[in-house]
Design a protein around this motif. Structure first.
Motif, PDB file in Angstrom:
ATOM      1  N   ASP A 102     -49.150 -33.598   5.502  1.00 54.71           N
ATOM      2  CA  ASP A 102     -48.978 -34.966   4.997  1.00 54.71           C
ATOM      3  C   ASP A 102     -47.532 -35.273   4.606  1.00 54.71           C
ATOM      4  OD1 ASP A 102     -48.656 -33.535   2.657  1.00 54.71           O
ATOM      5  OD2 ASP A 102     -50.326 -34.464   1.590  1.00 54.71           O
ATOM      6  N   GLY A 103     -46.601 -34.353   4.929  1.00 57.88           N
ATOM      7  CA  GLY A 103     -45.194 -34.584   4.612  1.00 57.88           C
ATOM      8  C   GLY A 103     -44.834 -34.322   3.172  1.00 57.88           C
ATOM      9  N   LYS A 104     -45.758 -33.694   2.416  1.00 59.85           N
ATOM     10  CA  LYS A 104     -45.503 -33.476   0.991  1.00 59.85           C
ATOM     11  C   LYS A 104     -45.811 -32.034   0.595  1.00 59.85           C
ATOM     12  CE  LYS A 104     -47.087 -38.176  -0.208  1.00 59.85           C
ATOM     13  NZ  LYS A 104     -47.808 -38.525   1.032  1.00 59.85           N
ATOM     14  N   THR A 105     -45.321 -31.669  -0.573  1.00 59.45           N
ATOM     15  CA  THR A 105     -45.739 -30.454  -1.249  1.00 59.45           C
ATOM     16  C   THR A 105     -45.801 -30.778  -2.740  1.00 59.45           C
ATOM     17  OG1 THR A 105     -45.268 -28.100  -1.622  1.00 59.45           O
ATOM     18  CG2 THR A 105     -43.366 -29.563  -1.452  1.00 59.45           C
ATOM     19  N   LYS A 106     -46.875 -30.390  -3.372  1.00 64.19           N
ATOM     20  CA  LYS A 106     -47.123 -30.749  -4.775  1.00 64.19           C
ATOM     21  C   LYS A 106     -47.028 -32.263  -4.988  1.00 64.19           C
ATOM     22  CE  LYS A 106     -45.632 -26.409  -6.888  1.00 64.19           C
ATOM     23  NZ  LYS A 106     -44.733 -25.784  -7.881  1.00 64.19           N
ATOM     24  N   ARG A 107     -47.495 -33.008  -3.982  1.00 69.00           N
ATOM     25  CA  ARG A 107     -47.536 -34.478  -4.014  1.00 69.00           C
ATOM     26  C   ARG A 107     -46.151 -35.124  -4.037  1.00 69.00           C
ATOM     27  NH1 ARG A 107     -52.803 -35.649  -7.945  1.00 69.00           N
ATOM     28  NH2 ARG A 107     -54.307 -34.569  -6.609  1.00 69.00           N
ATOM     29  N   GLN A 108     -45.127 -34.355  -3.669  1.00 63.26           N
ATOM     30  CA  GLN A 108     -43.772 -34.880  -3.555  1.00 63.26           C
ATOM     31  C   GLN A 108     -43.308 -34.748  -2.108  1.00 63.26           C
ATOM     32  OE1 GLN A 108     -42.144 -36.290  -6.214  1.00 63.26           O
ATOM     33  NE2 GLN A 108     -44.001 -35.913  -7.410  1.00 63.26           N
ATOM     34  N   GLU A 109     -42.487 -35.712  -1.662  1.00 60.74           N
ATOM     35  CA  GLU A 109     -41.958 -35.635  -0.304  1.00 60.74           C
ATOM     36  C   GLU A 109     -41.238 -34.308  -0.101  1.00 60.74           C
ATOM     37  OE1 GLU A 109     -42.453 -37.854   2.097  1.00 60.74           O
ATOM     38  OE2 GLU A 109     -43.582 -39.208   0.777  1.00 60.74           O
ATOM     39  N   TRP A 110     -41.476 -33.672   1.058  1.00 58.84           N
ATOM     40  CA  TRP A 110     -40.876 -32.375   1.335  1.00 58.84           C
ATOM     41  C   TRP A 110     -39.953 -32.479   2.545  1.00 58.84           C
ATOM     42  CZ3 TRP A 110     -42.621 -28.143   4.939  1.00 58.84           C
ATOM     43  CH2 TRP A 110     -41.902 -26.948   4.712  1.00 58.84           C
ATOM     44  N   ALA A 111     -38.682 -32.136   2.343  1.00 51.32           N
ATOM     45  CA  ALA A 111     -37.684 -32.275   3.403  1.00 51.32           C
ATOM     46  C   ALA A 111     -38.015 -31.402   4.610  1.00 51.32           C
ATOM     47  CB  ALA A 111     -36.296 -31.922   2.859  1.00 51.32           C
ATOM     48  N   GLY A 112     -38.625 -30.266   4.369  1.00 53.09           N
ATOM     49  CA  GLY A 112     -38.935 -29.346   5.464  1.00 53.09           C
ATOM     50  C   GLY A 112     -40.008 -29.847   6.403  1.00 53.09           C
ATOM     51  N   ALA A 113     -40.715 -30.907   6.014  1.00 50.60           N
ATOM     52  CA  ALA A 113     -41.802 -31.420   6.849  1.00 50.60           C
ATOM     53  C   ALA A 113     -41.304 -31.869   8.211  1.00 50.60           C
ATOM     54  CB  ALA A 113     -42.505 -32.569   6.131  1.00 50.60           C
ATOM     55  N   SER A 114     -40.072 -32.361   8.270  1.00 53.08           N
ATOM     56  CA  SER A 114     -39.525 -32.870   9.534  1.00 53.08           C
ATOM     57  C   SER A 114     -39.270 -31.763  10.546  1.00 53.08           C
ATOM     58  CB  SER A 114     -38.221 -33.632   9.276  1.00 53.08           C
ATOM     59  OG  SER A 114     -37.240 -32.772   8.713  1.00 53.08           O
ATOM     60  N   THR A 115     -39.279 -30.498  10.102  1.00 52.81           N
ATOM     61  CA  THR A 115     -39.008 -29.381  11.012  1.00 52.81           C
ATOM     62  C   THR A 115     -40.290 -28.757  11.571  1.00 52.81           C
ATOM     63  OG1 THR A 115     -38.951 -27.744   9.213  1.00 52.81           O
ATOM     64  CG2 THR A 115     -36.889 -28.872   9.737  1.00 52.81           C
ATOM     65  N   ILE A 116     -41.436 -29.281  11.178  1.00 54.06           N
ATOM     66  CA  ILE A 116     -42.696 -28.780  11.737  1.00 54.06           C
ATOM     67  C   ILE A 116     -42.782 -29.179  13.208  1.00 54.06           C
ATOM     68  CG2 ILE A 116     -45.216 -29.027  11.666  1.00 54.06           C
ATOM     69  CD1 ILE A 116     -44.989 -29.352   8.630  1.00 54.06           C
ATOM     70  N   ASP A 117     -43.061 -28.212  14.063  1.00 51.34           N
ATOM     71  CA  ASP A 117     -43.078 -28.447  15.508  1.00 51.34           C
ATOM     72  C   ASP A 117     -44.483 -28.856  15.959  1.00 51.34           C
ATOM     73  OD1 ASP A 117     -42.745 -28.525  18.214  1.00 51.34           O
ATOM     74  OD2 ASP A 117     -42.049 -26.451  18.432  1.00 51.34           O
ATOM     75  N   THR A 118     -44.689 -30.152  16.140  1.00 53.53           N
ATOM     76  CA  THR A 118     -46.008 -30.650  16.546  1.00 53.53           C
ATOM     77  C   THR A 118     -46.287 -30.399  18.029  1.00 53.53           C
ATOM     78  OG1 THR A 118     -45.099 -32.860  16.961  1.00 53.53           O
ATOM     79  CG2 THR A 118     -45.989 -32.427  14.769  1.00 53.53           C
ATOM     80  N   SER A 119     -45.237 -30.046  18.799  1.00 50.50           N
ATOM     81  CA  SER A 119     -45.420 -29.810  20.233  1.00 50.50           C
ATOM     82  C   SER A 119     -46.176 -28.509  20.511  1.00 50.50           C
ATOM     83  CB  SER A 119     -44.067 -29.777  20.947  1.00 50.50           C
ATOM     84  OG  SER A 119     -43.323 -28.622  20.578  1.00 50.50           O
ATOM     85  N   LEU A 120     -46.370 -27.695  19.493  1.00 49.22           N
ATOM     86  CA  LEU A 120     -47.077 -26.427  19.665  1.00 49.22           C
ATOM     87  C   LEU A 120     -48.587 -26.634  19.830  1.00 49.22           C
ATOM     88  CD1 LEU A 120     -45.275 -24.255  16.946  1.00 49.22           C
ATOM     89  CD2 LEU A 120     -44.901 -24.210  19.413  1.00 49.22           C
TER      90      LEU A 120
END
Length: 211
Positions: A102-120
Motif C-alpha cells: 500500500d506504499g506505507k509502513t506503520k501507516r506512514q508513506e514509505w520511500a522504499g515503496a517505489s523500488t518494489i519491482d511489480t514486473s516480477l
C-alpha cells in the motif's frame, strides 16, 4: 451438502473454500458491504497469528532470512503482506507468490515503496480499501489472486489504495492449506503463519467480530 449445494469434501476444506460444516469462512455479504474494524478486533490483532521471528527494525532481512529457512519446501504459496516484507523478499531473490502493498509502513508513506519491482509478477491488481475496513473490492482482489495461483500457478501483486493492514484476515481464510503468510509485527520482527484449519477458525472468529 455445503451452503452452496455442493458436497462437503476434505479437498474443498483444505483449499479454504468452506469450513468443516460446509459454510464459507467469510460472510457471503462481505462481497457487497464494508466490514469495519472494532476495538475488540484491534485488540485481537496485536497477538501474532503464527511464529514470531525477531530481528532489528532497520534490517528486516535478518528476520526474513530465518523465515525463508523455516519455509523452505513449502507446498503452498508464499504470501507477503506489507511493503517492507515484499521488498525485502525481492532483495533476497525470493519474491512472494502473492504480494500485498500500500506504499506505507506503520501507516506512514514509505520511500522504499517505489523500488518494489511489480514486473516480477504475472498479474498486477489494484484496489481501494479505506483504513480499518475490509471492502468488496479488496475481497475480490484477494480471492482472485489466490485462485490464479491455485488454478494456473500465477503470481500476483495487489497494490491497495488505502491500507493493507487488515489483509492478513481474508488472506488467511482464502489461502489453501500449507500456504505461508508473512507480515511484519511492528517493533518486533516478522510473523509467519502456516495455514491450517485451526488458524482459519481463529481468524474467522475475529472477522465475525467486525461490524
Amino acid at each position: 451438502m455445503g451452503h452452496d449445494g455442493k458436497p462437503i469434501s476434505s479437498s474443498r476444506i483444505r483449499k479454504g473454500e468452506i469450513d468443516r460444516d460446509g459454510q464459507p469462512y467469510l460472510p457471503e455479504d462481505i462481497g457487497k458491504a464494508n466490514f469495519i474494524l472494532t476495538k475488540e478486533v484491534e485488540s485481537n490483532l496485536k497477538d501474532p497469528f503464527g511464529q514470531l521471528f525477531e530481528g532489528p527494525e532497520d534490517d528486516t532481512s535478518v528476520a526474513i532470512r530465518a523465515v525463508l529457512e523455516e519455509t523452505f519446501g513449502s507446498h503452498g504459496p508464499i504470501i507477503a503482506v506489507g511493503d517492507v516484507t515484499v521488498k525485502t523478499l525481492q532483495d533476497l531473490g525470493s519474491p512472494a507468490d502473492i504480494a500485498l502493498i500500500d506504499g506505507k509502513t506503520k501507516r506512514q508513506e514509505w520511500a522504499g515503496a517505489s523500488t518494489i519491482d511489480t514486473s516480477l509478477y504475472d498479474e498486477n491488481l489494484t484496489c481501494k480499501n479505506p483504513a480499518g475496513q475490509l471492502n468488496a473490492e479488496l475481497y475480490h482482489a484477494c480471492k482472485g489472486a489466490i485462485e490464479a495461483w491455485s488454478k494456473e500457478n500465477k503470481t500476483t501483486i495487489i497494490d491497495v489504495d488505502g491500507e493493507e493492514d487488515l489483509l492478513v484476515l481474508p488472506v488467511c481464510l482464502f489461502a489453501p492449506e500449507n500456504s505461508v503468510v508473512m507480515y511484519g509485527q511492528p517493533n518486533e520482527g516478522l510473523v509467519i503463519a502456516e495455514i491450517t484449519n485451526e488458524l482459519r477458525d481463529k481468524v474467522q472468529k475475529i472477522v465475525n467480530q467486525m461490524k
